[in-house]
Design a protein around this motif. Sequence first.
Motif, PDB file in Angstrom:
ATOM      1  N   ALA A   1       0.841  -1.208   0.000  1.00 14.77           N
ATOM      2  CA  ALA A   1       0.000   0.000   0.000  1.00 14.77           C
ATOM      3  C   ALA A   1       0.872   1.253   0.000  1.00 14.77           C
ATOM      4  N   ASN A   2       1.957   1.231   0.754  1.00  8.30           N
ATOM      5  CA  ASN A   2       2.873   2.371   0.800  1.00  8.30           C
ATOM      6  C   ASN A   2       3.520   2.593  -0.568  1.00  8.30           C
ATOM      7  N   THR A   3       3.969   1.522  -1.192  1.00  8.64           N
ATOM      8  CA  THR A   3       4.564   1.611  -2.532  1.00  8.64           C
ATOM      9  C   THR A   3       3.545   2.131  -3.540  1.00  8.64           C
ATOM     10  N   ALA A   4       2.305   1.649  -3.456  1.00  4.43           N
ATOM     11  CA  ALA A   4       1.242   2.094  -4.372  1.00  4.43           C
ATOM     12  C   ALA A   4       1.005   3.599  -4.247  1.00  4.43           C
ATOM     13  N   PHE A   5       1.104   4.125  -3.041  1.00  2.00           N
ATOM     14  CA  PHE A   5       0.938   5.559  -2.800  1.00  2.00           C
ATOM     15  C   PHE A   5       1.975   6.366  -3.586  1.00  2.00           C
ATOM     16  N   TYR A   6       3.235   5.981  -3.480  1.00  2.08           N
ATOM     17  CA  TYR A   6       4.297   6.716  -4.170  1.00  2.08           C
ATOM     18  C   TYR A   6       4.235   6.502  -5.683  1.00  2.08           C
ATOM     19  N   GLU A   7       3.865   5.317  -6.118  1.00  2.00           N
ATOM     20  CA  GLU A   7       3.738   5.061  -7.555  1.00  2.00           C
ATOM     21  C   GLU A   7       2.598   5.880  -8.158  1.00  2.00           C
ATOM     22  N   ALA A   8       1.493   6.026  -7.437  1.00  2.00           N
ATOM     23  CA  ALA A   8       0.382   6.854  -7.921  1.00  2.00           C
ATOM     24  C   ALA A   8       0.821   8.311  -8.053  1.00  2.00           C
ATOM     25  N   MET A   9       1.634   8.790  -7.091  1.00  2.00           N
ATOM     26  CA  MET A   9       2.156  10.160  -7.184  1.00  2.00           C
ATOM     27  C   MET A   9       3.026  10.313  -8.424  1.00  2.00           C
ATOM     28  N   GLU A  10       3.885   9.336  -8.675  1.00  2.00           N
ATOM     29  CA  GLU A  10       4.772   9.410  -9.834  1.00  2.00           C
ATOM     30  C   GLU A  10       3.981   9.453 -11.142  1.00  2.00           C
ATOM     31  N   ARG A  11       2.880   8.721 -11.212  1.00  2.00           N
ATOM     32  CA  ARG A  11       2.051   8.686 -12.421  1.00  2.00           C
ATOM     33  C   ARG A  11       1.119   9.897 -12.532  1.00  2.00           C
ATOM     34  N   GLY A  12       1.005  10.670 -11.463  1.00  2.00           N
ATOM     35  CA  GLY A  12       0.043  11.778 -11.455  1.00  2.00           C
ATOM     36  C   GLY A  12      -1.386  11.252 -11.437  1.00  2.00           C
ATOM     37  N   ASP A  13      -1.582  10.116 -10.781  1.00  2.00           N
ATOM     38  CA  ASP A  13      -2.862   9.414 -10.756  1.00  2.00           C
ATOM     39  C   ASP A  13      -3.682   9.854  -9.542  1.00  2.00           C
ATOM     40  N   PHE A  14      -4.478  10.897  -9.733  1.00  2.00           N
ATOM     41  CA  PHE A  14      -5.261  11.433  -8.624  1.00  2.00           C
ATOM     42  C   PHE A  14      -6.239  10.401  -8.077  1.00  2.00           C
ATOM     43  N   GLU A  15      -6.910   9.671  -8.956  1.00  2.92           N
ATOM     44  CA  GLU A  15      -7.876   8.658  -8.503  1.00  2.92           C
ATOM     45  C   GLU A  15      -7.168   7.577  -7.686  1.00  2.92           C
ATOM     46  N   GLY A  16      -5.962   7.213  -8.116  1.00  3.57           N
ATOM     47  CA  GLY A  16      -5.182   6.236  -7.361  1.00  3.57           C
ATOM     48  C   GLY A  16      -4.827   6.742  -5.980  1.00  3.57           C
ATOM     49  N   ILE A  17      -4.419   8.004  -5.897  1.00  8.01           N
ATOM     50  CA  ILE A  17      -4.123   8.622  -4.597  1.00  8.01           C
ATOM     51  C   ILE A  17      -5.374   8.616  -3.730  1.00  8.01           C
ATOM     52  N   ALA A  18      -6.492   9.071  -4.297  1.00  8.04           N
ATOM     53  CA  ALA A  18      -7.740   9.161  -3.533  1.00  8.04           C
ATOM     54  C   ALA A  18      -8.165   7.795  -2.996  1.00  8.04           C
ATOM     55  N   SER A  19      -7.968   6.748  -3.789  1.00  9.62           N
ATOM     56  CA  SER A  19      -8.389   5.411  -3.356  1.00  9.62           C
ATOM     57  C   SER A  19      -7.542   4.873  -2.213  1.00  9.62           C
ATOM     58  N   LEU A  20      -6.353   5.429  -2.012  1.00  8.48           N
ATOM     59  CA  LEU A  20      -5.462   4.940  -0.961  1.00  8.48           C
ATOM     60  C   LEU A  20      -5.666   5.632   0.386  1.00  8.48           C
TER      61      LEU A  20
ATOM     62  N   TYR B   1       7.052  16.405 -13.357  1.00  9.80           N
ATOM     63  CA  TYR B   1       7.776  15.148 -13.198  1.00  9.80           C
ATOM     64  C   TYR B   1       8.114  14.969 -11.732  1.00  9.80           C
ATOM     65  N   ILE B   2       7.883  13.756 -11.227  1.00  3.04           N
ATOM     66  CA  ILE B   2       8.319  13.446  -9.865  1.00  3.04           C
ATOM     67  C   ILE B   2       8.632  11.961  -9.789  1.00  3.04           C
ATOM     68  N   GLN B   3       9.721  11.661  -9.095  1.00  2.00           N
ATOM     69  CA  GLN B   3      10.109  10.269  -8.901  1.00  2.00           C
ATOM     70  C   GLN B   3      10.617  10.125  -7.474  1.00  2.00           C
ATOM     71  N   PHE B   4      10.186   9.045  -6.825  1.00  2.00           N
ATOM     72  CA  PHE B   4      10.581   8.769  -5.454  1.00  2.00           C
ATOM     73  C   PHE B   4      11.471   7.541  -5.416  1.00  2.00           C
ATOM     74  N   PHE B   5      12.597   7.661  -4.725  1.00  4.53           N
ATOM     75  CA  PHE B   5      13.448   6.520  -4.411  1.00  4.53           C
ATOM     76  C   PHE B   5      13.387   6.395  -2.892  1.00  4.53           C
ATOM     77  N   LEU B   6      12.692   5.378  -2.411  1.00  2.00           N
ATOM     78  CA  LEU B   6      12.506   5.221  -0.971  1.00  2.00           C
ATOM     79  C   LEU B   6      13.660   4.429  -0.372  1.00  2.00           C
ATOM     80  N   THR B   7      14.198   4.944   0.730  1.00  4.71           N
ATOM     81  CA  THR B   7      15.238   4.239   1.478  1.00  4.71           C
ATOM     82  C   THR B   7      14.846   4.219   2.947  1.00  4.71           C
ATOM     83  N   ASP B   8      15.535   3.399   3.713  1.00  2.00           N
ATOM     84  CA  ASP B   8      15.313   3.310   5.162  1.00  2.00           C
ATOM     85  C   ASP B   8      13.852   3.013   5.512  1.00  2.00           C
ATOM     86  N   VAL B   9      13.189   2.184   4.712  1.00  2.04           N
ATOM     87  CA  VAL B   9      11.769   1.877   4.936  1.00  2.04           C
ATOM     88  C   VAL B   9      11.634   0.909   6.111  1.00  2.04           C
ATOM     89  N   ARG B  10      10.816   1.302   7.084  1.00  6.03           N
ATOM     90  CA  ARG B  10      10.533   0.461   8.250  1.00  6.03           C
ATOM     91  C   ARG B  10       9.033   0.389   8.428  1.00  6.03           C
TER      92      ARG B  10
END
Length: 153
Positions: free
Chosen positions: A13-32, A71-80
């Motif tokens: 779910a956390n990964t889906a959140f950042y991927e939706a942001m990268e795609r500019g997918d408002f509906e995807g963000i809203a669903s999360l 354009y936006i891209q997230f590289f997540l590190t230190d994920v806990r």
Amino acid sequence: MTSRTDVESVEAANTAFYEAMERGDFEGIASLWLDGEGADDISCVHPGWPVLSGRGEVLRSYALIMANTEYIQFFLTDVRVSVVGDTALVTCTENILSGGPAEEAGELGPLVGQLVVATNVFRRTPEGWRIWSHHGSPVLAESDDEQDGESPS
């Protein structure tokens, strides 16, 4: 004891959140984001912004960010990930590469890198894990003087 499946589901779910942001997918963000019961209690703090409360205000902020970010891209590190009952806590570092509008048509806008530490709180719902709160804080970079061990004048 937390099941591995819960941790994996929250990570997804956390990964889906950042991927939706990268795609500019408002509906995807809203669903999360949490909807229905508890939706008035959600909160979000973008770096440098005041606290946003309630589903409408939070989702408007994402629409505004997406409208002004080409354009936006997230590289997540230190994920806990920690799961206790029906609540999950994710902390991570967002290594962000973003670009705004170009000054001239047909050109790419300038790319900017930024580090943000984030805390995402999820709640378990019948539809899966949904974001209850997001808080992002910028990581201040050290100046050249601080790196050399000198104190600022």
